[in-house]
Design an enzyme around this catalytic site. Structure first.
Site, mmCIF file in Angstrom:
data_model
loop_
_atom_site.group_PDB
_atom_site.id
_atom_site.type_symbol
_atom_site.label_atom_id
_atom_site.label_comp_id
_atom_site.label_asym_id
_atom_site.label_seq_id
_atom_site.Cartn_x
_atom_site.Cartn_y
_atom_site.Cartn_z
ATOM 1 N N CYS A 1 65.300 38.986 58.791
ATOM 2 C CA CYS A 1 65.416 40.435 58.991
ATOM 3 C C CYS A 1 66.863 40.760 59.354
ATOM 4 C CB CYS A 1 64.461 40.879 60.098
ATOM 5 S SG CYS A 1 64.413 42.653 60.374
ATOM 6 N N CYS B 1 64.654 50.419 52.471
ATOM 7 C CA CYS B 1 65.232 50.375 53.812
ATOM 8 C C CYS B 1 66.171 51.552 53.995
ATOM 9 C CB CYS B 1 65.998 49.059 54.021
ATOM 10 S SG CYS B 1 66.802 48.934 55.633
#
Length: 426
Positions: free
Chosen positions: A160, A354
């Site tokens: 991540c 995102c």
């Protein structure tokens, strides 16, 4: 009466629980097991770390919301899973039987892999949980009082990366606002082979755009970095060549260090025979069912997804909100099919979307599907991303407060580039 138990009340857990309640018969019993009583909108944690949100603004007490929508809830977590008898032992000692088990447990943060890492037993900060973000804000306040070098990045095996980019550029913006940026050298230290890789092999021109942002804001970077140890004011790491050999060994001082860790699976889930890979992530088929146990489903970070490519320092593949949402909707549809004695046919698209806030601007990334080659591969930037993320936060909290199954990520993505969370049925 059938019983569906959802483990975890994060983004995936609340989404699948609300959609199960909306789409399954009232005769189906649904219960959520979670560690704690709060829902935390994790994408807002960087704001908490830098002071533009408080803890109270990014969490919700979840039990009353579940109760209102006739969803059971237990806050003691899962201690053991007995797959033979389809039974859970909870942290409070009670036991629960299930017909279907949906695992949305998120990750265990593997700070222990690097000496000195982590906010609880080490010297570095994190934004992986809201309580970590609160501690990171305290560290930020100390930095304001005593400016000095900052290190931001990720540890070997991390998957991540977006929040680290978001944090470092938002931090830089906050320092400029306070007129102390000239007293705070910033270095981004990452296991990625290049800036903007993000565990995705890059998205659009993410490499060029991110390098431009770093150059424009005076942020140095080190790639292929394998952090080996943190001391109270110094980080040690190796820079790795493409062939895996050590190019150099370096140390950098810091007044504040924020590093994202590698993830691994929840211990209770990892202990189930044949359920997980060696890191404790659930092995699933294309319908999100566990390969070894068709009555068990999994969504989100706890799902095993292979890295997109081999890199000199290992990095994992991220599971973003749109991907999680696609997994949970597929799970609901396939449980519906099973209850109707029909075969599972619904597949998630597993795409990545995102929105990364960067102070007064931001960057958006879209990969359809997540793994290349892709049908859509796009990166955009501008102040609109900053405002879009603020709006997205409000939209998702509205969803949770009202107990709806609205596909928030898909709706945002549809307006941008025609994103769909589910594959069309053949």
């Amino acid at each position: 009466m059938s019983k569906v138990i959802v483990v975890g009340a994060g983004l995936g857990g609340v989404s699948v629980a609300f959609e199960l309640r909306e789409k399954l018969s009232a005769t189906v019993d649904i219960e959520v097991i979670h560690e704690g009583n709060e829902f935390n909108f994790v994408p807002s944690n960087p704001w908490v770390a830098l002071g533009s949100r408080t803890r109270e603004q990014v969490v919700l007490p979840i039990a009353p919301i579940f109760d209102k929508h006739h969803i059971g809830f237990n806050s003691s977590g899962v201690k053991q899973i007995d797959v033979e008898h389809k039974r859970l032992t909870l942290g409070d000692g009670s036991q629960k039987d299930y017909d279907f088990l949906v695992l949305c447990s998120g990750p265990k943060l593997a700070f222990e892999q690097i000496p000195g890492a982590g906010p609880e037993h080490g010297y570095t900060q994190s934004i992986c949980t809201v309580d970590h973000a609160v501690k990171a804000h305290q560290a930020f306040q100390r930095l304001i009082d005593d400016p000095g070098p900052v290190l931001v990045g990720a540890l070997p095996g991390a998957s991540c990366f977006g929040p680290a980019y978001e944090y470092v550029l938002s931090l830089e913006y906050e320092l400029r606002k306070r007129k102390i940026r000239d007293r705070v050298p910033i270095t981004f230290v990452t296991p990625e082979p290049y800036i903007g890789h993000m565990g995705l092999g890059g998205v659009g021109d993410s490499k060029g755009l991110m390098e431009h942002q770093f150059r424009e804001h005076g942020i140095k970077w080190v790639c292929n970095a394998k952090v080996t140890e943190f001391k109270q004011d110094k980080a040690s790491f190796e820079v790795i060549n493409d062939d895996g050999s050590i190019k150099s060994q370096q140390q950098l001082p810091y007044h504040l260090a924020m590093f994202l860790p590698a993830f691994k699976g929840s211990p209770a889930i990892a202990e189930v025979p044949d359920l997980c890979n060696p890191k404790g992530f659930v092995k699933t088929d294309k319908y999100q069912r566990a390969l070894a146990y068709p009555e068990i489903y999994a969504a989100g970070v706890c799902v095993a997804i292979a890295p997109i490519e081999e890199t000199p320092v290992p990095v994992g593949a991220p599971k973003t909100g749109l991907m999680i949402e696609s997994m949970t909707s597929a799970i609901v549809a396939n449980i519906q099919s099973t209850l109707a004695e029909q075969p599972a046919t619904t597949e998630p698209t597993l795409s990545a979307l995102c929105l990364a806030d960067m102070g007064n601007t931001g960057m958006a990334f879209l990969a359809i599907p997540q793994n290349p080659p892709r049908n859509q591969n796009w990166t955009g930037s501008g102040r609109w991303v900053h405002w879009a993320k603020i709006g997205f936060e409000k939209y998702f909290f509205h969803k949770v407060k009202n107990g709806t199954s609205e596909p928030v990520y898909e709706r945002v993505g549809m307006r941008m580039l025609g994103v769909s969370r589910l594959k069309p049925k053949s």
